[in-house]
Write a protein that holds these residues in place. Sequence first.
Motif, PDB file in Angstrom:
ATOM      1  N   GLU A 135     -11.519  -6.001 -10.859  1.00 52.09           N
ATOM      2  CA  GLU A 135     -11.254  -4.770 -10.116  1.00 52.09           C
ATOM      3  C   GLU A 135      -9.850  -4.242 -10.398  1.00 52.09           C
ATOM      4  O   GLU A 135      -8.936  -4.981 -10.735  1.00 52.09           O
ATOM      5  N   LEU A 186      -9.917   0.211  -2.437  1.00 57.48           N
ATOM      6  CA  LEU A 186      -9.062  -0.267  -3.525  1.00 57.48           C
ATOM      7  C   LEU A 186      -7.920   0.702  -3.810  1.00 57.48           C
ATOM      8  O   LEU A 186      -7.125   0.475  -4.722  1.00 57.48           O
ATOM      9  N   VAL A 213     -10.281  -8.968  -2.979  1.00 57.10           N
ATOM     10  CA  VAL A 213     -10.340  -8.316  -4.286  1.00 57.10           C
ATOM     11  C   VAL A 213     -11.130  -9.237  -5.207  1.00 57.10           C
ATOM     12  O   VAL A 213     -11.067 -10.460  -5.076  1.00 57.10           O
ATOM     13  N   CYS A 244      -9.033  -5.132   0.560  1.00 55.10           N
ATOM     14  CA  CYS A 244      -9.707  -4.296  -0.439  1.00 55.10           C
ATOM     15  C   CYS A 244     -11.146  -3.970  -0.067  1.00 55.10           C
ATOM     16  O   CYS A 244     -11.743  -3.075  -0.660  1.00 55.10           O
ATOM     17  N   GLY A 300      -6.850  -1.534  -8.670  1.00 51.26           N
ATOM     18  CA  GLY A 300      -6.436  -0.911  -7.423  1.00 51.26           C
ATOM     19  C   GLY A 300      -5.207  -0.061  -7.634  1.00 51.26           C
ATOM     20  O   GLY A 300      -4.464  -0.241  -8.606  1.00 51.26           O
ATOM     21  N   ARG A 332     -19.704  -1.359  -3.652  1.00 56.26           N
ATOM     22  CA  ARG A 332     -18.427  -1.405  -4.355  1.00 56.26           C
ATOM     23  C   ARG A 332     -17.878   0.011  -4.548  1.00 56.26           C
ATOM     24  O   ARG A 332     -16.677   0.213  -4.461  1.00 56.26           O
ATOM     25  N   ARG A 364     -15.639   1.446  -2.018  1.00 58.22           N
ATOM     26  CA  ARG A 364     -14.290   0.901  -1.946  1.00 58.22           C
ATOM     27  C   ARG A 364     -13.249   1.826  -2.574  1.00 58.22           C
ATOM     28  O   ARG A 364     -12.076   1.503  -2.592  1.00 58.22           O
TER      29      ARG A 364
END
Length: 141
Positions: A82, A61, A78, A57, A84, A38, A41
């Motif tokens: 989360e 992100l 997504v 994503c 972004g 993660r 990202r």
Amino acid sequence: VGTATTAARADHVHPLPAVATTSANGLMSASDKSRLDRNNRITPQTLTDSSTISWDCNNGLNAFVQLGGNRSLSIANVQSGEFGLLIVKQDSSGNRTLTLPSNSKMMGGSIIFSTSPNATDILMFYYDGNYFHWTIGKNYY
């Protein structure tokens, strides 16, 4: 266990540990590997301008796009909880629009973008598992 009599035990082999997956422990726990995946990202990505701009994503992100016309935004992969960030830049003509996904919520009901040529707005979302909750910072450079 080997049968060699030398001090270094030339025939002794250590097995390699398993590689962690999202469902099995390995060199690290599956939850730690998931957390590490993660964290990858956060790398920014440049989105391709087209009639529907696709934001995956899994590739990051944080993203940038320059609008070359009136566009729609599609967001995939997504996960609930989360955040972004999307930098949206007008092209040299300006006056471009970006339609956010239908499950978007904005303060006041809509987001109005800067329309000047080459204007840059920064949008942030929080995804609750059902809706994208958006905020905007307008006319950055």
